[in-house]
Motif scaffolding. Structure first.
Motif, PDB file in Angstrom:
ATOM      1  N   GLN A 131       6.836 -41.868  69.339  1.00  0.00           N
ATOM      2  CA  GLN A 131       7.896 -42.013  68.354  1.00  0.00           C
ATOM      3  C   GLN A 131       8.476 -40.661  67.961  1.00  0.00           C
ATOM      4  OE1 GLN A 131       8.538 -45.142  68.827  1.00  0.00           O
ATOM      5  NE2 GLN A 131       8.624 -45.711  66.636  1.00  0.00           N
ATOM      6  N   ARG A 132       7.634 -39.629  67.959  1.00  0.00           N
ATOM      7  CA  ARG A 132       8.137 -38.300  67.633  1.00  0.00           C
ATOM      8  C   ARG A 132       9.111 -37.798  68.699  1.00  0.00           C
ATOM      9  NH1 ARG A 132       4.404 -34.051  68.356  1.00  0.00           N
ATOM     10  NH2 ARG A 132       2.828 -35.593  67.727  1.00  0.00           N
ATOM     11  N   GLN A 133       8.787 -38.055  69.968  1.00  0.00           N
ATOM     12  CA  GLN A 133       9.680 -37.641  71.048  1.00  0.00           C
ATOM     13  C   GLN A 133      11.017 -38.391  70.979  1.00  0.00           C
ATOM     14  OE1 GLN A 133       8.985 -35.047  73.049  1.00  0.00           O
ATOM     15  NE2 GLN A 133       7.103 -34.884  71.786  1.00  0.00           N
ATOM     16  N   LEU A 134      10.935 -39.675  70.688  1.00  0.00           N
ATOM     17  CA  LEU A 134      12.167 -40.456  70.570  1.00  0.00           C
ATOM     18  C   LEU A 134      13.016 -39.972  69.398  1.00  0.00           C
ATOM     19  CD1 LEU A 134      10.789 -44.051  71.302  1.00  0.00           C
ATOM     20  CD2 LEU A 134      12.246 -42.641  72.796  1.00  0.00           C
ATOM     21  N   LEU A 135      12.327 -39.561  68.305  1.00  0.00           N
ATOM     22  CA  LEU A 135      13.069 -39.066  67.153  1.00  0.00           C
ATOM     23  C   LEU A 135      13.787 -37.770  67.493  1.00  0.00           C
ATOM     24  CD1 LEU A 135      13.762 -39.316  64.135  1.00  0.00           C
ATOM     25  CD2 LEU A 135      11.669 -38.017  63.634  1.00  0.00           C
ATOM     26  N   LYS A 136      13.141 -36.926  68.299  1.00  0.00           N
ATOM     27  CA  LYS A 136      13.782 -35.674  68.708  1.00  0.00           C
ATOM     28  C   LYS A 136      15.052 -35.946  69.513  1.00  0.00           C
ATOM     29  CE  LYS A 136       9.726 -32.647  68.830  1.00  0.00           C
ATOM     30  NZ  LYS A 136       8.850 -31.831  69.711  1.00  0.00           N
ATOM     31  N   ASN A 137      14.997 -37.000  70.333  1.00  0.00           N
ATOM     32  CA  ASN A 137      16.157 -37.354  71.165  1.00  0.00           C
ATOM     33  C   ASN A 137      17.132 -38.272  70.420  1.00  0.00           C
ATOM     34  OD1 ASN A 137      15.116 -35.890  73.358  1.00  0.00           O
ATOM     35  ND2 ASN A 137      13.865 -37.660  74.000  1.00  0.00           N
ATOM     36  N   GLU A 143      12.995 -43.534  59.796  1.00  0.00           N
ATOM     37  CA  GLU A 143      12.167 -44.567  59.192  1.00  0.00           C
ATOM     38  C   GLU A 143      11.201 -45.164  60.193  1.00  0.00           C
ATOM     39  OE1 GLU A 143      12.683 -48.814  56.801  1.00  0.00           O
ATOM     40  OE2 GLU A 143      14.435 -47.653  57.403  1.00  0.00           O
ATOM     41  N   GLU A 144      11.640 -45.403  61.425  1.00  0.00           N
ATOM     42  CA  GLU A 144      10.762 -45.975  62.449  1.00  0.00           C
ATOM     43  C   GLU A 144       9.627 -44.998  62.795  1.00  0.00           C
ATOM     44  OE1 GLU A 144      13.193 -48.804  65.395  1.00  0.00           O
ATOM     45  OE2 GLU A 144      14.147 -46.827  65.111  1.00  0.00           O
ATOM     46  N   TYR A 145       9.962 -43.725  62.851  1.00  0.00           N
ATOM     47  CA  TYR A 145       8.918 -42.725  63.140  1.00  0.00           C
ATOM     48  C   TYR A 145       7.897 -42.673  62.012  1.00  0.00           C
ATOM     49  CZ  TYR A 145       6.509 -38.280  63.322  1.00  0.00           C
ATOM     50  OH  TYR A 145       5.535 -37.310  63.305  1.00  0.00           O
ATOM     51  N   GLU A 146       8.348 -42.693  60.757  1.00  0.00           N
ATOM     52  CA  GLU A 146       7.442 -42.590  59.620  1.00  0.00           C
ATOM     53  C   GLU A 146       6.504 -43.790  59.536  1.00  0.00           C
ATOM     54  OE1 GLU A 146       9.920 -41.944  56.232  1.00  0.00           O
ATOM     55  OE2 GLU A 146      10.186 -39.798  56.661  1.00  0.00           O
ATOM     56  N   VAL A 147       6.941 -44.943  60.029  1.00  0.00           N
ATOM     57  CA  VAL A 147       6.044 -46.090  60.081  1.00  0.00           C
ATOM     58  C   VAL A 147       4.870 -45.811  61.011  1.00  0.00           C
ATOM     59  CG1 VAL A 147       5.815 -48.502  60.812  1.00  0.00           C
ATOM     60  CG2 VAL A 147       7.798 -47.795  59.466  1.00  0.00           C
TER      61      VAL A 147
END
Length: 355
Positions: A131-137, A143-147
């Protein structure tokens, strides 16, 4: 009665009166025989009394009391959780170090839960990484990452909680000391509050004792003391380190606590101690025997011997011990104080003394 008889009676009476008058004046003590003469007696012989010559002494103002020996640290170990004792890692009476494992309780259930959470942890870490990699991109929202991150952190907190609970199944020594006798065996089921074993720290050792409250101004932290216990003839040394800031209203005494080095562990908690506390040391004190001090209505006096005569001295007294009294004023070194025959002598009387 005729005249002749009367005259005879008068003559006898006159002779008797003359005899009464003259007889005491006659000296029958002198012996006229050759070679016998007695010295005249003296009715005013001098009284002989005992006395001491005053000199400066070192006076220790001591208080003798009783007290109890207690451990420097003392704790009875219990378990914080319920469980079956799986292993005992100590021998009774042995020395243990701080943090040393003493007793293990069965923790199989916690081990299983920790193993399950370890697998979940790996899964949640991988999910958070993706999820962190997807957030970077910018492929997902914050919100999805923090979940995903919250799920991972919750899993880590659960693992920490389980590890804490598991640690409570291991009973360790809280300080370096000597163990007592154990109260449990392997296989015993223990609950919080069940005594397992006592642990004592005995070097240094402590003394608990009380002194009368009137000595409060004389006692201070750091004052030295000596004491004995029944098991040994030798005296031990100690030092006051704490004073209770309250006088006991029941006994009007003040509680003191002292420490004493105990490297050989001769002293054990619970021993009865006879304590000698030095409250004050006076290097140049004038001390007289207690028997020489005569209390009067508003004063105190002693008799001194000076130039062959008795002199009465008013004195001010201070500290008393078993046999002597301190004289604060009224005497000086080399004065001769009379210690016997005090009822037979008076001021100005000539006497003999035995020093």
């Amino acid at each position: 009665m005729n005249t002749t008889v009367k005259k005879l009676l008068y003559a006898v009476l006159v002779v008797m009166v003359i005899g009464v008058i003259i007889y005491p004046k006659l000296d029958f003590s002198s012996d006229k025989s050759v070679g016998s003469s007695a010295p005249p007696s003296t009715s005013s012989s001098k009284v002989t009394v005992d006395a001491v010559r005053i000199a400066y002494k070192t006076l220790d103002f001591n208080v003798r009391v009783t007290g109890s020996v207690i451990a420097d640290e003392n704790v009875t170990l219990n378990s914080e959780v319920s469980g079956v004792i799986e292993a005992i890692h100590f021998e009774e009476g042995m020395r243990v170090a701080r943090g040393q494992l003493l007793v293990s309780l069965n923790d199989d259930e916690l081990e299983a839960e920790l193993e399950k959470f370890a697998y979940n942890k790996k899964l949640y870490e991988d999910a958070e990484f993706r999820q962190r990699q997807l957030l970077k991109n910018e492929a997902i929202s914050r919100e999805e990452y923090e979940v995903a991150l919250n799920i991972l952190n919750t899993s880590l907190a659960d693992i920490k909680l389980l590890e804490t609970r598991k640690a409570k199944h291991q009973i360790r020594a809280p300080f370096t000391g000597t163990l007592g006798l154990r109260e449990v065996s392997v296989g015993s089921y223990v609950t919080p509050g069940v005594d397992i074993v006592s642990l004592y720290k005995m070097d240094p050792i402590k003394l608990d004792f009380q002194i009368p409250g009137r000595y409060l101004k004389e006692v201070n932290v750091g004052d030295k003391l000596s004491f004995t216990v029944e098991a040994y003839d030798e005296p031990f040394e100690g030092e006051i380190y704490a004073i209770e800031p309250e006088i006991d209203p029941r006994t009007r005494s003040i509680q003191l606590r002292a420490r004493s080095a105990n490297p050989n562990r001769k002293l054990l908690p619970g021993q009865f101690a006879k304590i000698n506390l030095v409250l004050q040391e006076i290097e140049e004190a004038i001390m007289v025997p207690s028997i020489a001090v005569i209390p009067e209505l508003n004063t105190t006096k002693v008799f001194v011997f000076s130039e062959g005569k008795v002199l009465s001295r008013i004195v001010e007294t201070g500290i008393r011990n078993k046999d002597e009294v301190q004289v604060i004023s009224g005497l000086k070194p080399d004065d001769v104080v009379i210690t016997s025959g005090l009822l037979q002598i008076r001021n100005g009387m000539e006497i003999n003394v035995n020093l």
